[in-house]
Design an enzyme around this catalytic site. Structure first.
Site, short mmCIF file in Angstrom:
data_model
loop_
_atom_site.label_atom_id
_atom_site.label_comp_id
_atom_site.label_asym_id
_atom_site.label_seq_id
_atom_site.Cartn_x
_atom_site.Cartn_y
_atom_site.Cartn_z
N LYS A 78 0.83 -1.21 0.00
CA LYS A 78 0.00 0.00 0.00
C LYS A 78 0.86 1.26 0.00
CE LYS A 78 -3.94 -2.18 2.30
NZ LYS A 78 -4.85 -2.18 3.47
N GLY A 134 0.67 -3.72 10.44
CA GLY A 134 1.91 -3.54 9.72
C GLY A 134 2.01 -2.08 9.30
N ALA A 182 -0.26 1.72 6.30
CA ALA A 182 -0.49 0.72 7.35
C ALA A 182 -1.57 -0.26 6.92
CB ALA A 182 -0.89 1.42 8.65
N ASP A 183 -1.54 -1.42 7.54
CA ASP A 183 -2.56 -2.43 7.32
C ASP A 183 -2.79 -3.18 8.63
OD1 ASP A 183 -4.22 -3.91 5.20
OD2 ASP A 183 -3.19 -5.55 6.20
N THR A 184 -4.05 -3.25 9.06
CA THR A 184 -4.38 -3.89 10.33
C THR A 184 -5.16 -5.17 10.10
OG1 THR A 184 -4.44 -1.74 11.47
CG2 THR A 184 -5.55 -3.59 12.55
#
Length: 217
Positions: free
Chosen positions: A69, A128, A85-87
């Site tokens: 991303k 992340g 970010a990625d949750t």
């Protein structure tokens, strides 16, 4: 492409030293980053979100998604620092079995199923994060994990929560900072990580790479 300039949320403790772009459409991440007092732009990523690869650890998957991303947005802003970010929500597996990554629910029935699986037990929330800088060959990527314990809720309670519509676009089908706060019994680790952005770790990365600094007083 959505591109919105975000003014500081208030005086805050930090100031920007270079142009900063948040590569996410999440209003929660926007609010958390804005609470620092920073000026930044918002550009959501269009990178695909494939499921984890077989045997891929949740932390590795979250870092990989955050990197994808971030680099997607960084290609549009080559002269700016880009934070992405990625949750994900992770249900630990039984002995000898892999953990299960819970993404965003497909519909209300799927949301209710997710919440039922989470009810009365602990799970992990992994975010992340990735920070790309102009002239830096490789971005800085890291993952933060928080353990969350849910209260044992009745099916009626869960169905009523699903009916509010809040779970629709949330990993794990709940928002700890919203109406879904009643579902959570306790949190071990970073609360902001569960919301969607581990602020302490992100500040450390942004400061160490010279993107932000403490505001002069």
């Amino acid at each position: 492409m959505t591109n919105a300039c975000t003014p500081p949320a208030g005086p805050g403790a930090y100031r920007s030293l270079s142009t900063l772009v948040l590569g996410s459409s999440s209003p929660r991440r926007r609010e958390l980053l804005g609470s620092l007092g920073l000026e930044f732009e918002v550009c959501p990523s269009n990178a695909p979100e494939p499921p984890p690869a077989p045997g891929e650890a949740p932390e590795a998957y979250a870092r990989r998604m955050a990197r994808a991303k971030t680099m997607d947005v960084a290609a549009l802003y080559p002269q700016s620092a880009v934070l992405g970010a990625d949750t994900i929500v992770v249900l630990p597996g039984a002995p000898g079995r892999d953990a299960t990554v819970l993404g965003k629910p497909l519909d209300e029935a799927h949301a209710l199923d997710m919440l039922t699986r989470l009810s009365g037990r602990g799970h992990l929330v992994v975010t992340g994060c990735c920070l790309a800088l102009p002239g830096r060959p490789e971005p800085l990527c890291f993952a933060v994990t928080t353990e969350v314990f849910m209260r044992a809720s009745t099916r009626q309670e869960l169905a009523a929560y699903v009916a509010t519509g809040e779970p629709a676009d949330k990993a794990g089908a709940y928002a700890i900072q919203g109406l879904g706060g009643f579902l959570v019994e306790r949190v071990c680790g970073s609360y902001t990580n569960v919301v969607g952005l581990p602020v302490t770790e992100c500040v450390a990365a942004l400061v160490s790479l010279g993107v932000i600094a403490a505001r002069r007083v």
